[in-house]
Design a protein around this motif. Sequence first.
Motif, PDB file in Angstrom:
ATOM      1  N   GLU A 166      -2.475  37.765  17.199  1.00 36.33           N
ATOM      2  CA  GLU A 166      -2.246  36.509  17.664  1.00 36.33           C
ATOM      3  C   GLU A 166      -1.431  36.612  18.839  1.00 36.33           C
ATOM      4  O   GLU A 166      -1.390  35.876  19.806  1.00 36.33           O
ATOM      5  CB  GLU A 166      -1.230  35.787  16.451  1.00 36.33           C
ATOM      6  N   GLU A 175      -3.413  37.611  22.159  1.00 38.28           N
ATOM      7  CA  GLU A 175      -4.248  36.470  22.420  1.00 38.28           C
ATOM      8  C   GLU A 175      -3.391  35.402  23.120  1.00 38.28           C
ATOM      9  O   GLU A 175      -3.673  34.581  24.355  1.00 38.28           O
ATOM     10  CB  GLU A 175      -4.970  35.739  21.350  1.00 38.28           C
ATOM     11  N   ALA A 176      -2.046  34.999  22.633  1.00 35.13           N
ATOM     12  CA  ALA A 176      -1.166  33.913  23.399  1.00 35.13           C
ATOM     13  C   ALA A 176      -0.689  34.359  24.475  1.00 35.13           C
ATOM     14  O   ALA A 176      -0.487  33.675  25.375  1.00 35.13           O
ATOM     15  CB  ALA A 176       0.026  33.817  22.149  1.00 35.13           C
ATOM     16  N   VAL A 205      -2.356  36.503  26.815  1.00 41.30           N
ATOM     17  CA  VAL A 205      -3.455  36.322  27.618  1.00 41.30           C
ATOM     18  C   VAL A 205      -3.487  34.755  27.895  1.00 41.30           C
ATOM     19  O   VAL A 205      -3.495  34.367  29.117  1.00 41.30           O
ATOM     20  CB  VAL A 205      -4.723  36.657  26.945  1.00 41.30           C
ATOM     21  N   GLN A 206      -3.329  33.976  27.014  1.00 41.06           N
ATOM     22  CA  GLN A 206      -3.703  32.680  27.314  1.00 41.06           C
ATOM     23  C   GLN A 206      -2.425  31.900  27.980  1.00 41.06           C
ATOM     24  O   GLN A 206      -2.770  31.123  28.986  1.00 41.06           O
ATOM     25  CB  GLN A 206      -3.622  31.689  26.001  1.00 41.06           C
ATOM     26  N   GLU A 207      -1.292  32.709  27.808  1.00 41.79           N
ATOM     27  CA  GLU A 207       0.068  32.112  28.772  1.00 41.79           C
ATOM     28  C   GLU A 207       0.173  32.709  29.895  1.00 41.79           C
ATOM     29  O   GLU A 207       1.031  32.410  30.501  1.00 41.79           O
ATOM     30  CB  GLU A 207       1.214  32.244  27.764  1.00 41.79           C
TER      31      GLU A 207
END
Lengths: 141, 334
Positions: free
Chosen positions: A52, A55-56, A58-60
Amino acid sequence: MSVAQTKADRIRVIVAKVGLDGHDRGVKIVARTLRDAGMDVIYTGLHRTPEEVVEAAVQEDADVIGISILSGAHMTVFPKLLKLLKARGADDIKVMGGGVIPDEDVVKLKKMGVAEILLQDTPPAAIVDSVRRIVAERGAR
Amino acid sequence: MAYIPSMDLVPGVLKGDTRAVARLLSRAENGNEEGRPALEEIFKRAGRAHVVGITGVPGSGKSTLVAKLTAAIRASGRKVAIIAVDPSSPYSGGSILGDRIRMGELVGDKGVYVRSMATRGALGGLARGTLEAVDIVDAAGYDMVLIETVGVGQDEVDVARASHTTVVVSAPGLGDDIQAIKAGVLEIADIHVVSKCDKPDADRTISDLKNMLVLSLGLQPHVPAPLDVGARKAARWQVPVVPTSSVNDKGIEELLKEIDRHGRSLKESGEIVERQAAIAERRLVKASEEMLRDKLEERRGELSVLLKELAARRVSPHYAARKLLTESGFGGDK
């Protein structure tokens, strides 16, 4: 005009607590310190998995992942994070750690590729300096 | 890892690659000149997604609602992007972005993209770069974009000019605060949500809102609405009040149904054209404002003499502004 309105590549830090570790006073103080140094700090909350967090991050589009860990699971959590980042092609996102970590493990973690480990007696200004240095060393991306 | 030119990120964005989306979004957020051509390209490719603004006072449960709503949209097979805005510090410019705390369980899902943005001095409830961010995730193939505003007070209505559907979240127990915000934010709602309706005073909040809606229907013809879309909207669309509770997932399905119904209603009534025009106008004004603000920031060093004159009341703010604009090449006469 306030500082907030100037154009700059603001450093983005994601701070997270991973696994069964509910001690979040430290991470909140760190978040506040980095905020006051003009950074955007994304706090994920408690009990996250390494997947998590990666992934967070990368998204941010985070520059740095800061993991606060006081549970003793650091030798499991950090290698996992580094491996996941590599697999995601995102190892330009640097990993830092803080909390209660024995000196001998600090050496091992740095060897593995953790950019910095800051222990519980680190002054706030030194945390800010470390983040800035690590992002500067990585360079523009 | 070397610097990737923004233009080179565009193909990745159009394919929906998360890294490319995230990178270009940062460029938009930072307002780099280098990113402009790429964002123009993206702007031309966007325009497919249903953009839903979610707003409400701090602590009204926006983030939690967004998380629950996202799960419901995913269950209907659509991809969702969330742009969550939190405030920047007016002193350091830094921020703590905590909207993800409520969205933990969404992270593993490839059909969901969550991005936190700091306001960076923008007023109105959105961040600088929020509208470009919407373009990027839209072009990347997300079917629905949820914009979660900062916790608003009374007057942060920008979201209504950035979204197709505006959802205003109120929580029970705020009592007079509900009354207090009636003049501003509550008026922009296409859909009202009363969150935390497992709480005892929820019924009162629901009936307060319903009463207000009845009243505003009657008043509308006499009042020049600050958002002109608002007045026409009321004629065709009856604003529903949806009670929700995230404790037992109550009302979430109903909310999604209303959002979809509103999306259809915009298309069927043709109002979507007006909304798009209102959004376009707003964006033009915003972009101009930002360019102007940047120009002023650039010239900050040269302003000291003018500021001294102004502080000593030897010239008026209006006179000083006109002088500044003229010298910055923006005209300023009249």
